[in-house]
Design a protein around this motif. Structure first.
Motif, mmCIF file in Angstrom:
data_model
loop_
_atom_site.group_PDB
_atom_site.id
_atom_site.type_symbol
_atom_site.label_atom_id
_atom_site.label_comp_id
_atom_site.label_asym_id
_atom_site.label_seq_id
_atom_site.Cartn_x
_atom_site.Cartn_y
_atom_site.Cartn_z
ATOM 1 N N SER A 1 37.483 66.382 50.163
ATOM 2 C CA SER A 1 38.490 67.454 50.111
ATOM 3 C C SER A 1 38.209 68.562 51.121
ATOM 4 O O SER A 1 39.095 69.352 51.427
ATOM 5 C CB SER A 1 38.589 68.038 48.704
ATOM 6 O OG SER A 1 37.432 68.777 48.378
ATOM 7 N N HIS B 1 37.830 68.032 54.153
ATOM 8 C CA HIS B 1 38.456 67.572 55.393
ATOM 9 C C HIS B 1 39.945 67.350 55.131
ATOM 10 O O HIS B 1 40.361 66.284 54.673
ATOM 11 C CB HIS B 1 37.796 66.284 55.894
ATOM 12 C CG HIS B 1 36.337 66.436 56.150
ATOM 13 N ND1 HIS B 1 35.837 66.989 57.312
ATOM 14 C CD2 HIS B 1 35.265 66.144 55.378
ATOM 15 C CE1 HIS B 1 34.526 67.012 57.252
ATOM 16 N NE2 HIS B 1 34.154 66.517 56.092
ATOM 17 N N ASP B 2 40.729 68.356 55.418
ATOM 18 C CA ASP B 2 42.169 68.294 55.135
ATOM 19 C C ASP B 2 42.839 67.096 55.805
ATOM 20 O O ASP B 2 43.749 66.495 55.226
ATOM 21 C CB ASP B 2 42.864 69.581 55.573
ATOM 22 C CG ASP B 2 42.455 70.779 54.735
ATOM 23 O OD1 ASP B 2 42.048 70.586 53.567
ATOM 24 O OD2 ASP B 2 42.538 71.907 55.248
ATOM 25 N N ASN B 3 42.382 66.732 56.997
ATOM 26 C CA ASN B 3 43.036 65.608 57.678
ATOM 27 C C ASN B 3 42.748 64.278 56.981
ATOM 28 O O ASN B 3 43.592 63.383 56.977
ATOM 29 C CB ASN B 3 42.677 65.553 59.165
ATOM 30 C CG ASN B 3 41.221 65.254 59.431
ATOM 31 O OD1 ASN B 3 40.335 65.497 58.593
ATOM 32 N ND2 ASN B 3 40.943 64.756 60.618
ATOM 33 N N SER C 1 45.114 64.252 53.974
ATOM 34 C CA SER C 1 46.468 63.965 54.467
ATOM 35 C C SER C 1 46.603 62.502 54.861
ATOM 36 O O SER C 1 47.643 61.873 54.627
ATOM 37 C CB SER C 1 46.794 64.846 55.671
ATOM 38 O OG SER C 1 46.836 66.191 55.295
ATOM 39 N N LEU D 1 44.125 70.549 45.324
ATOM 40 C CA LEU D 1 42.871 70.698 46.047
ATOM 41 C C LEU D 1 42.190 72.041 45.826
ATOM 42 O O LEU D 1 41.002 72.172 46.085
ATOM 43 C CB LEU D 1 43.094 70.477 47.542
ATOM 44 C CG LEU D 1 43.480 69.054 47.948
ATOM 45 C CD1 LEU D 1 43.691 68.982 49.446
ATOM 46 C CD2 LEU D 1 42.437 68.062 47.507
ATOM 47 N N LYS E 1 38.164 72.777 46.181
ATOM 48 C CA LYS E 1 37.573 73.655 47.201
ATOM 49 C C LYS E 1 36.645 74.679 46.555
ATOM 50 O O LYS E 1 35.589 74.991 47.097
ATOM 51 C CB LYS E 1 38.683 74.359 47.999
ATOM 52 C CG LYS E 1 39.639 73.417 48.676
ATOM 53 C CD LYS E 1 39.296 73.191 50.096
ATOM 54 C CE LYS E 1 40.341 72.253 50.704
ATOM 55 N NZ LYS E 1 40.072 71.946 52.050
#
Length: 119
Positions: free
Chosen positions: A53, A55-57, A60, A79, A83
């Motif tokens: 989580s 690493h947003d990419n 996605s 998320l 975080k």
């Protein structure tokens, strides 16, 4: 080790839809198998989920594959609490110190997923 691997995957993926452009490859199938299981496995203390989580990419990326190929987005995952947990974990213990049992579980589940994909 897991944190370094996720960081490398995140860097390689960048802002692309798939690791090598606009169409999925066998690397995408393998990476998704690992990431989706680790991210969605209902275990009591899922440190890997917290690390992913960050690493947003990658999140996605998993959402995109779920939506595109399985018509089931993972958008119901909030998320924000992850975080917060990740920040607390970083205060207590550096993320690279994942317990051997957690790493072993991740490898075992990932291998089962990969073999299932191959069959």
């Amino acid at each position: 080790m897991a944190e370094a691997t996720l960081k490398a995957l995140s860097k390689r993926l960048g802002s692309k839809k798939y690791f090598f452009g606009d169409t999925p490859t066998s690397l995408d199938a393998l990476a998704f198998g690992y990431l989706a299981i680790a991210f969605s496995a209902p275990v009591p203390k899922n440190t890997l989920k917290l690390l992913i989580s960050a690493h947003d990419n990658l999140v996605s990326y998993c959402n995109n594959i779920m939506k595109t190929h399985f018509d089931t987005p993972m958008t119901d995952i909030n998320l924000a609490p992850l975080k917060i947990q990740l920040a607390k974990l970083a205060e207590k213990q550096p993320p690279e110190h994942i317990h051997d049992s957690q790493a072993g579980l991740f490898v075992l589940v990932s291998l089962v997923t990969f073999v299932g994909y191959m069959l």
